[in-house]
Design an enzyme around this catalytic site. Structure first.
Site, short mmCIF file in Angstrom:
data_model
loop_
_atom_site.label_atom_id
_atom_site.label_comp_id
_atom_site.label_asym_id
_atom_site.label_seq_id
_atom_site.Cartn_x
_atom_site.Cartn_y
_atom_site.Cartn_z
N HIS A 134 -0.29 -4.69 16.52
CA HIS A 134 1.19 -3.93 15.55
C HIS A 134 1.98 -5.01 16.35
O HIS A 134 2.26 -4.27 17.07
CB HIS A 134 0.69 -2.68 14.78
CG HIS A 134 1.98 -3.22 13.66
ND1 HIS A 134 3.01 -2.49 13.79
CD2 HIS A 134 1.15 -2.77 12.61
CE1 HIS A 134 3.71 -2.83 12.83
NE2 HIS A 134 2.31 -3.17 11.70
N ASP A 211 -3.13 4.01 19.26
CA ASP A 211 -2.45 3.79 18.31
C ASP A 211 -3.63 4.00 17.06
O ASP A 211 -3.96 2.83 17.16
CB ASP A 211 -1.50 2.10 18.11
CG ASP A 211 -0.94 1.89 16.77
OD1 ASP A 211 -0.92 2.88 15.86
OD2 ASP A 211 -0.29 1.15 16.46
N GLN A 214 -4.33 3.26 11.45
CA GLN A 214 -4.92 3.02 11.14
C GLN A 214 -6.16 3.74 11.03
O GLN A 214 -7.25 3.74 10.33
CB GLN A 214 -5.44 1.68 11.18
CG GLN A 214 -5.01 0.42 11.07
CD GLN A 214 -3.91 0.56 9.53
OE1 GLN A 214 -4.82 0.53 8.76
NE2 GLN A 214 -2.87 -0.25 8.56
N LYS A 237 0.49 7.00 5.82
CA LYS A 237 -0.84 6.30 5.55
C LYS A 237 -2.20 7.47 5.43
O LYS A 237 -3.22 6.97 4.92
CB LYS A 237 -1.03 5.75 7.28
CG LYS A 237 -0.47 4.01 7.15
CD LYS A 237 -0.88 3.22 8.20
CE LYS A 237 0.70 2.21 8.55
NZ LYS A 237 0.28 0.91 7.76
N CYS A 375 2.69 -8.34 9.74
CA CYS A 375 3.03 -7.65 11.28
C CYS A 375 2.32 -7.94 12.85
O CYS A 375 2.36 -7.32 13.72
CB CYS A 375 3.38 -6.00 11.47
SG CYS A 375 4.47 -5.47 10.37
C1 LIG Z 1 -2.04 -0.45 14.24
C2 LIG Z 1 -0.37 -0.39 12.92
N1 LIG Z 1 0.46 0.07 14.14
C3 LIG Z 1 1.29 0.90 13.67
C4 LIG Z 1 2.00 0.71 12.66
C5 LIG Z 1 3.24 1.49 12.50
O1 LIG Z 1 3.44 2.43 11.37
P1 LIG Z 1 5.02 2.65 10.62
O2 LIG Z 1 5.53 1.37 10.20
O3 LIG Z 1 4.54 4.09 10.04
O4 LIG Z 1 5.60 3.22 12.11
C6 LIG Z 1 1.13 0.35 11.93
C7 LIG Z 1 1.29 -0.19 9.90
O5 LIG Z 1 1.67 -1.11 9.70
C8 LIG Z 1 0.19 -0.17 11.82
O6 LIG Z 1 -1.19 -1.01 10.77
#
Ligand SMILES: Cc1ncc(COP(=O)(O)O)c(C=O)c1O
Lengths: 417, 150
Positions: A134, A211, A214, A237, A375
């Site tokens: 991401h 990370d 998910q 999430k 993203c």
């Molecule tokens: C794999 C992954 N990493 C990081 C994020 C970032 O999450 P957040 O925007 O809540 O910081 C997301 C969500 O969009 C994600 O799907």
């Protein structure tokens, strides 16, 4: 009575109808159609217990924490710290000191990139990420490389969306300071072999950040078994509120790292000559935290563990298989992300219909999916596409949801026939 | 079924499937790229000028039906027009796709472009419809950077 005699009592049966009743928003309509919410990878809906916990906090306990001797401040502090222990148990950390509350997963990654980076990363060092990260697990490392002169290495992925293991082995070496890898890819659904990556990285004394944005709400997570150095997740999430996230860090790692932000709560004493920092985890929590958020997150985790992550994972596995074969029946539809070990994500493209148009058309039938690059632009580039349509599952998803999606996608085909 | 046909009018579907002026010009005077970060729509626009008049125009790239059809119909409608006329047309177009539902589009000025009036009911898609126009503007102004809808 006979059940009591069996040594391993069966866990309470997973009942999706009962689960759905706990999520008030699922009863609403969109464009006159019953809502079919399949954008869970973006954010999940909230069960009533989470909403109640937020209201209860603000109606009965609201006070600032760690700084008052009065009754409300003490109960708020206790609730906040109880929430930390809930998170600790949830990810199976050794100690509650290893849980830092953040705003979201992104902030957790930035904290580590800054603070671990400042302590350990120098010119010529290497940071390894993967081709399916991401943006929030790419950009903080690029910034760190710009600050330090370290080099970013990217482990490539296959057409199916799996890591090329030989390349991972080749890239992680003596120069590697940290490996940052997504546990469950948000655009492909791939579940990465994080334990193997940790083992490999540790052979070279490199730290690993997982990370878990998910994974936290789809897979049982055990940071000790994983042996990762850092794990981040995001409350919204995890069926919890927005604005609250969690960072797990091994205590010995966190202790060696300088603070990320300065302010109240993160200090133990301040003079103009010298400031000493607070102990873990407060060293990393400057300023008044999102107290209600932490409490709401704990309520979400309690709810999720009450239902049972194993049961949720099994339910979602069944739906993923059902959805995979149902979508594959649609002529001209191609799934993007077909890893052997996969969870909760159905990303696809269609001949002659752009994902964005699919998204608009199915929305008019009440079906919420995400379209775009999610993203993860490098994933799109790797797959030679600019966008996908993505349906993503949660514990309250049903086969009916998938059937409605399939019908709606069929409608999109008709419009563009 | 529903009101989808308001958005996906036949003309739009046709231009999506068979975009006009799609490809490259032999001798473009100006060139600009447009990018819509939200959905990954991407297009390159080339124009050939004859003084103040757009003599020829072509576009290339990938995107959703709305952005592609909008680019295609735009190229048809700006060919042979002066830069001033094009500017006015862009303003009218932008007004139309962001207007309230009850405002009638200025079909006299907009001609075929009026088919995009349906976009106003889909706020998330307005950017798709105006991407080509933003790109045209940066080509006309000779700005070398990428036009985005952000
Ligand atoms: C794999 C992954 N990493 C990081 C994020 C970032 O999450 P957040 O925007 O809540 O910081 C997301 C969500 O969009 C994600 O799907």
């Amino acid at each position: 009575m006979s059940q009591a005699a069996t040594p391993t009592a069966a866990p309470p049966r997973f009942d999706v109808t009962r689960v759905r009743k706990e999520f008030p928003i699922l009863g609403r309509k969109v464009h006159g159609q019953p809502l079919v919410y399949l954008d869970n990878a973006a954010t999940t809906q909230k069960p009533r217990v989470v909403l109640d916990a937020l209201v209860r906090y603000y109606t009965e306990h609201n006070a600032n924490i760690h700084r008052g001797v009065h009754y409300l401040s003490e109960t708020a502090t206790q609730a906040h710290e109880a929430a930390r222990r809930t998170v600790q148990r949830f990810v199976n950390a050794r100690d509650a000191r290893e849980i830092v509350f953040t705003r979201n997963a992104t902030e957790g990654i930035n904290l580590v990139a800054h603070s671990f980076g400042q302590a350990h990363v120098r010119e010529g060092d290497e940071i390894v990420i993967t081709g399916m990260e991401h943006h929030s697990n790419i950009v903080p490392w690029q910034l760190l490389c710009e600050r330090t002169g370290a080099r970013l290495r990217v482990a490539p992925i296959t057409d199916e969306g799996e890591l090329v293991w030989e390349e991972v082995e080749r890239l992680i070496g003596p120069r590697t300071k940290i490996v940052a890898v997504v546990h469950l890819s948000n655009s492909l659904g791939t579940v990465n072999p994080v334990e193997r990556i940790v083992e490999l990285a540790h052979q070279h004394d490199a730290a690993v950040l997982v990370d878990g944005a998910q994974s936290a709400y789809h897979l049982p997570v055990d940071v000790q078994a994983m042996d990762c150095d850092f794990y981040v997740a995001t409350g919204h999430k995890l069926y919890g509120p927005t604005g609250i996230g969690l960072l797990y860090g091994k205590a010995e790692r966190l202790e060696q790292m300088p603070p990320y932000q300065g302010g109240g709560d993160m200090i133990s004493s301040v003079t103009f000559e010298k400031t000493t920092y607070n102990e873990l985890p407060y060293k990393f929590e400057a300023g008044t935290p999102h107290i209600a958020g932490a409490i709401g997150l704990a309520a979400a985790i309690d709810y999720l563990t009450g239902v049972g992550l194993d049961q949720v994972a099994a339910h979602e596995r069944d739906l993923l298989a059902y959805g995979t074969s149902a979508l594959r029946q649609i002529p001209g539809l191609r799934l993007v992300g077909t890893a052997t070990n996969k969870a909760s994500i159905l990303s696809f493209v269609m001949d002659g219909v752009h994902p964005h148009d699919v998204g608009t058309i199915v929305d008019r039938m009440g079906v919420a999916i995400r379209t775009g690059h999610h993203c993860t632009q490098p994933v799109m580039d790797r797959m030679g596409i600019s966008a996908t349509a993505r349906a993503s599952l949660a514990m309250y998803s049903t086969r009916d949801d998938i059937d409605t999606l399939v019908a709606a996608v069929g409608r999109a085909r008709e419009v563009f026939a | 079924m529903f009101d989808l046909r308001d958005l996906y009018q036949e003309v739009i579907l046709d231009h999506n499937k068979r975009p006009r002026n799609f490809g490259q010009l032999a001798r473009p005077d100006r060139r600009a790229e447009g990018y819509n970060p939200l959905c990954g729509d991407q297009l390159t626009l080339q124009i050939e000028l004859d003084g103040e008049v757009i003599r020829d125009v072509a576009f290339d790239g990938s995107g959703c039906a709305i952005s592609k059809a909008s680019a295609s119909l735009m190229t048809e409608s700006v060919k042979g027009k002066t830069l001033d006329e094009v500017r006015t047309l862009f303003e009218k177009f932008q007004e139309m796709v962001t207007a309230d539902a009850e405002v009638e589009p200025d079909t006299d000025a907009l001609g075929k472009l009026s088919v995009f009036a349906g976009v106003r009911a889909y706020p998330a898609r307005v950017k798709c419809a105006v991407l080509a126009w933003h790109t045209l503007r940066s080509a006309v102004e000779g700005a070398d950077d990428v036009a985005t809808t952000e």
